[in-house]
Design an enzyme around this catalytic site. Structure first.
Site, PDB file in Angstrom:
ATOM      1  N   GLU A  43       0.989  -1.010  -0.192  1.00 11.48           N
ATOM      2  CA  GLU A  43       0.036   0.005  -0.054  1.00 11.48           C
ATOM      3  C   GLU A  43       1.149   1.274  -0.145  1.00 11.48           C
ATOM      4  OE1 GLU A  43      -2.867   2.386   3.211  1.00 11.48           O
ATOM      5  OE2 GLU A  43      -2.895   0.198   3.421  1.00 11.48           O
ATOM      6  N   THR A  76      -3.814   6.265   2.032  1.00  8.41           N
ATOM      7  CA  THR A  76      -3.934   7.676   2.332  1.00  8.41           C
ATOM      8  C   THR A  76      -4.585   8.464   1.286  1.00  8.41           C
ATOM      9  OG1 THR A  76      -1.944   7.435   3.356  1.00  8.41           O
ATOM     10  CG2 THR A  76      -2.920   9.594   3.581  1.00  8.41           C
ATOM     11  N   LYS A 136     -11.548  -0.914   6.568  1.00  8.77           N
ATOM     12  CA  LYS A 136     -10.479  -0.767   7.141  1.00  8.77           C
ATOM     13  C   LYS A 136     -10.976  -0.075   8.763  1.00  8.77           C
ATOM     14  CE  LYS A 136      -6.270   2.600   7.342  1.00  8.77           C
ATOM     15  NZ  LYS A 136      -5.430   3.138   6.272  1.00  8.77           N
TER      16      LYS A 136
END
Length: 217
Positions: A43, A76, A136
């Site tokens: 990620e 993000t 998440k």
């Protein structure tokens, strides 16, 4: 890689390396070290200090195009514009620290898994209604592994991936609590801060072993 394949692989691998880099060169070295240690889900966060994280995604997608084990995603991601750029660069999944419905809609348009960050049942329900398959839990260190069962009590159909505060010493607790997968960042990549990329590889190997041991019990 199709959405269904990414989600199946995520469940199988169960471990996502969250990469925050100072620059593109460091980012590539960190990713290479993580992959060498056996973690395949990467990620790449949109917080590279110098250079474009989108470029880093594109570079890593190209570098590992012949390695079907490695799955590159974007982290993000705060808005649909960034999500689209990441997807166009080759990201196979998109992760956010928060819940943004327009970002989810953008990812759904391209059939790319979107994992929004939530902290409440209301947010989790909203994400599920918007079409998110895996949600998440962030920051995981605030709520702890018990959050999985707490969410799954009223939402047994939900799938959750904690991120934030997950380390080798507690990853087994998250797995046993029913996590679909786990995300880990700073505890995995700490060695990169001093240029010790061998330490990153070693820590990745520890994580892989810890996850395997937890799933075997």
């Amino acid at each position: 890689m199709k959405k269904e394949q990414v989600l199946a692989r995520l469940k199988e691998d169960c471990l996502v390396a969250v990469v925050r880099a100072k620059n593109l060169e460091q980012g590539e070295k960190v990713i290479d070290s993580i992959v060498a240690g056996g973690i395949n889900f990467i990620e790449i966060c949109m917080t590279v200090d110098e250079g474009s994280p989108i470029d880093l995604i594109a570079n890593m997608v190209e570098k590992y195009k012949d390695n079907d084990k490695v799955v590159i995603g974007a982290g993000t991601v705060l808005d649909p514009e960034t999500a689209r750029m990441a997807i166009m660069a080759g990201a196979n999944y998109v992760v956010s620290p928060g819940l943004n419905l327009e970002t989810i809609k953008m990812c759904n348009r391209y059939r790319v898994p979107m994992l929004p960050g939530v902290m409440t049942p209301t947010e989790a329900i909203t994400a599920m209604e918007a079409g998110c398959d895996v949600i998440k839990i962030f920051p995981g260190n605030i709520v702890g592994p018990a959050a999985i069962s707490s969410f799954k009590g009223p939402l047994p159909q939900g799938e959750f991936m904690p991120s934030g505060g997950v380390d080798v010493d507690n990853v087994d607790k998250w797995i046993k609590a029913g996590a679909y997968a786990v995300g880990t960042g700073s505890s995995l990549t700490k060695g990169a801060n001093t240029g010790d990329f061998a330490a990153v590889t070693a820590k990745a190997q520890e994580f892989v072993a810890a996850v395997a041991a937890a799933r075997a019990k």
